[in-house]
Design an enzyme around this catalytic site. Structure first.
Site, PDB file in Angstrom:
ATOM      1  N   HIS A  95       1.932   7.890  -4.225  1.00  0.00           N
ATOM      2  CA  HIS A  95       2.088   6.846  -3.202  1.00  0.00           C
ATOM      3  C   HIS A  95       3.573   6.570  -2.941  1.00  0.00           C
ATOM      4  O   HIS A  95       3.990   5.430  -2.723  1.00  0.00           O
ATOM      5  CB  HIS A  95       1.377   5.565  -3.675  1.00  0.00           C
ATOM      6  N   ARG A 119       5.788  -4.586  -6.927  1.00  0.00           N
ATOM      7  CA  ARG A 119       6.876  -4.189  -6.018  1.00  0.00           C
ATOM      8  C   ARG A 119       7.926  -5.294  -5.933  1.00  0.00           C
ATOM      9  O   ARG A 119       7.821  -6.212  -5.115  1.00  0.00           O
ATOM     10  CB  ARG A 119       6.310  -3.905  -4.635  1.00  0.00           C
TER      11      ARG A 119
HETATM   12  C1  FNR Z   1       2.510   4.043   2.296  1.00  0.00           C
HETATM   13  N1  FNR Z   1       1.502   4.852   1.797  1.00  0.00           N
HETATM   14  C2  FNR Z   1       0.185   4.604   2.150  1.00  0.00           C
HETATM   15  N2  FNR Z   1      -0.807   5.431   1.729  1.00  0.00           N
HETATM   16  C3  FNR Z   1      -2.082   5.224   2.107  1.00  0.00           C
HETATM   17  O1  FNR Z   1      -2.952   5.987   1.724  1.00  0.00           O
HETATM   18  N3  FNR Z   1      -2.380   4.180   2.936  1.00  0.00           N
HETATM   19  C4  FNR Z   1      -1.452   3.315   3.395  1.00  0.00           C
HETATM   20  O2  FNR Z   1      -1.749   2.393   4.146  1.00  0.00           O
HETATM   21  C5  FNR Z   1      -0.118   3.495   2.966  1.00  0.00           C
HETATM   22  N4  FNR Z   1       0.866   2.643   3.348  1.00  0.00           N
HETATM   23  C6  FNR Z   1       2.178   2.915   3.076  1.00  0.00           C
HETATM   24  C7  FNR Z   1       3.182   2.106   3.576  1.00  0.00           C
HETATM   25  C8  FNR Z   1       4.505   2.428   3.366  1.00  0.00           C
HETATM   26  C9  FNR Z   1       5.582   1.567   3.950  1.00  0.00           C
HETATM   27  C10 FNR Z   1       4.843   3.579   2.621  1.00  0.00           C
HETATM   28  C11 FNR Z   1       6.280   3.982   2.403  1.00  0.00           C
HETATM   29  C12 FNR Z   1       3.857   4.361   2.098  1.00  0.00           C
HETATM   30  C13 FNR Z   1       1.815   6.035   0.998  1.00  0.00           C
HETATM   31  C14 FNR Z   1       2.063   7.236   1.890  1.00  0.00           C
HETATM   32  O3  FNR Z   1       0.875   7.676   2.486  1.00  0.00           O
HETATM   33  C15 FNR Z   1       2.645   8.408   1.108  1.00  0.00           C
HETATM   34  O4  FNR Z   1       1.846   8.666  -0.023  1.00  0.00           O
HETATM   35  C16 FNR Z   1       4.080   8.167   0.652  1.00  0.00           C
HETATM   36  O5  FNR Z   1       4.804   7.476   1.632  1.00  0.00           O
HETATM   37  C17 FNR Z   1       4.743   9.487   0.385  1.00  0.00           C
HETATM   38  O6  FNR Z   1       5.983   9.309  -0.165  1.00  0.00           O
HETATM   39  P1  FNR Z   1       7.346   9.339   0.706  1.00  0.00           P
HETATM   40  O7  FNR Z   1       7.272  10.512   1.638  1.00  0.00           O
HETATM   41  O8  FNR Z   1       7.417   8.032   1.415  1.00  0.00           O
HETATM   42  O9  FNR Z   1       8.367   9.452  -0.374  1.00  0.00           O
END
Ligand code: FNR
Length: 417
Positions: free
Chosen positions: A314, A183
């Site tokens: 994700h 990232r």
């Molecule tokens: C996430 N996502 C995520 N997924 C998960 O299973 N555990 C986690 O702790 C996190 N943490 C996390 C932090 C941040 C800042 C983001 C943006 C995303 C992924 C999340 O569950 C999901 O899959 C995505 O955010 C979906 O995509 P969009 O809606 O953000 O485009």
């Protein structure tokens, strides 16, 4: 949606922007550069994030006319519960970057809407506190728990037991984060959120985690007597009882041991299908696998007896250049063929995005970044309004496309461009 139009008639502006582009712009201005990098950022050059949106644009909704659309139904059933709309709050870790106690605010928002909130394993507020906040709005409001499968089996059991105790409706096992993705936004700022202790409240509030940290410190104190057992005891009481105090003490070497322990054990890169088979015996909760993108893995998930999958990359945060989730869904839905629940996320930001996902075979969609932008701009109300707007748009789009029930949506609703 009626409320928004009515407010518009009276020239009142909505609390949060009603389109994603403006929501994103405003959230960027409201957040620190560190928070923005972590929340908005994606893997590598951002290709997967772009692909998620582009894939949605390759499907067009083809409306039908002259059908009575005056009554519409968005309600669905998930694991024995009626849910008012096919939408969930995705698990988001380190939410405190967006707003203090963000997880509790999002919990309140979800409870007000009656749609499930998937608690992140990397939350900034312990799950018991978020559940209590939700229960104040609506006792038993739907909540799921998302698990990162730790290298420590007892910690897995402890987290699962806690999820059962707060009456979670399902456990989501996230499989795409065996390691953290590349990232650049975070790397370029030299800022890995967890290194400052954000997002580890699920751990610091856990008995088993406290034991692991103290075992480690005890081992260290054999070699380095300056780490006394007294220090170990203090650390354990801090981490178990007061995560807030833990965070404010982060500069001390002792809480740093917790952060290091977390980084060492939160995820198990060796996890495989055999490990998964054991999960059934560890919990009575419905099991949902998150991060499935290949139809063969979807087939294996069905064979493994899990209850659902989330087609997810994700939010484009793990692999740069991964398949979009809409394209993946298109190959997965026919394989699953309704035998287990299929959810989707990643780039689903509007009502018409949700409608397309349902038409391609999803049962529901999870919303990630938009609700975090809402919470950054206007707390619990902001998170609620963002998701309420998506639901309102879905309702409108459903009717305008000539349909009256989300259950009736199928591929005939769409044309591939
Ligand atoms: C996430 N996502 C995520 N997924 C998960 O299973 N555990 C986690 O702790 C996190 N943490 C996390 C932090 C941040 C800042 C983001 C943006 C995303 C992924 C999340 O569950 C999901 O899959 C995505 O955010 C979906 O995509 P969009 O809606 O953000 O485009």
């Amino acid at each position: 949606q009626n409320e928004i139009y009515t407010a518009g008639v009276h020239r009142r502006k909505p609390r949060v922007p009603t389109d994603f582009a403006e929501l994103e712009r405003r959230a960027k201005r409201a957040m620190s550069s560190r928070a923005w990098a972590y929340i908005a950022g994606g893997a590598g050059e951002g290709r997967t994030m772009t692909a998620n949106r582009a894939a949605l644009d390759r499907w067009a909704i083809v409306p039908r006319v002259l059908r009575d659309v005056s009554q519409r139904n968005l309600e669905i059933e998930l694991f024995g519960r009626r849910i008012p709309a096919p939408v969930l709050f995705a698990p988001v870790g380190a939410g405190s970057l967006a707003a203090p106690e963000a997880d509790a605010l999002v919990g309140r928002a979800a409870a007000e809407l009656g749609v499930p909130y998937i608690f992140s394993n990397q939350a900034g507020v312990p799950m018991e506190s978020v559940a209590a906040e939700m229960d104040r709005v609506d006792a038993g409001a739907p909540r799921w728990f998302q698990l990162y499968w730790s290298t420590d089996d007892d910690l897995v059991d402890s987290l699962l037991a806690r999820a059962e105790a707060i009456r979670a409706d399902a456990v989501v096992v996230t499989l795409d984060t065996t390691m953290l993705g590349w990232r650049p936004q975070d790397l370029n700022l030299g800022s890995l959120p967890f290194a400052r202790g954000e997002g580890i409240a699920q751990y610091t509030s856990d008995r088993r985690f406290g034991d692991i940290v103290s075992e480690r410190l005890r081992a260290a104190s054999d070699e380095r007597p300056e780490i006394s057992l007294g220090a170990v005891a203090t650390l354990m009481s801090i981490t178990r009882n007061a995560p807030g105090r833990f965070l404010s003490n982060l500069r001390s070497p002792r809480p740093r041991a917790s952060v290091q322990t977390f980084l060492d054990i939160y995820s198990r890169p060796s996890l495989d299908w055999d490990d998964l088979a054991g999960l059934r015996d560890r919990t009575s909760l419905p099991i949902v696998l998150k991060g499935v993108l290949h139809p063969d893995d979807a087939r294996r998930a069905v064979d493994a007896g899990v209850d659902g999958i989330i087609v997810s990359n994700h939010g484009g945060r793990q692999i740069d250049g991964a398949i979009s989730t809409i394209d993946a869904l298109d190959t997965i839905a026919p394989v699953v063929d309704g035998r287990i629940k299929v959810l989707i996320d990643s780039g689903i930001y509007t009502g018409s995005d949700v409608l397309k996902a349902l038409a391609l075979g999803a049962d529901a969609a999870c919303i990630g970044r938009p609700h975090m932008y809402g919470v950054a701009l206007a707390g619990a109300d902001g998170a609620r309004d963002v998701v309420a707007d998506i639901i309102a748009q879905l309702d409108l789009t459903l009717g305008l496309a000539g349909h009256t029930d989300v259950a009736d949506l199928d591929r005939d609703v769409l044309r591939r461009l």
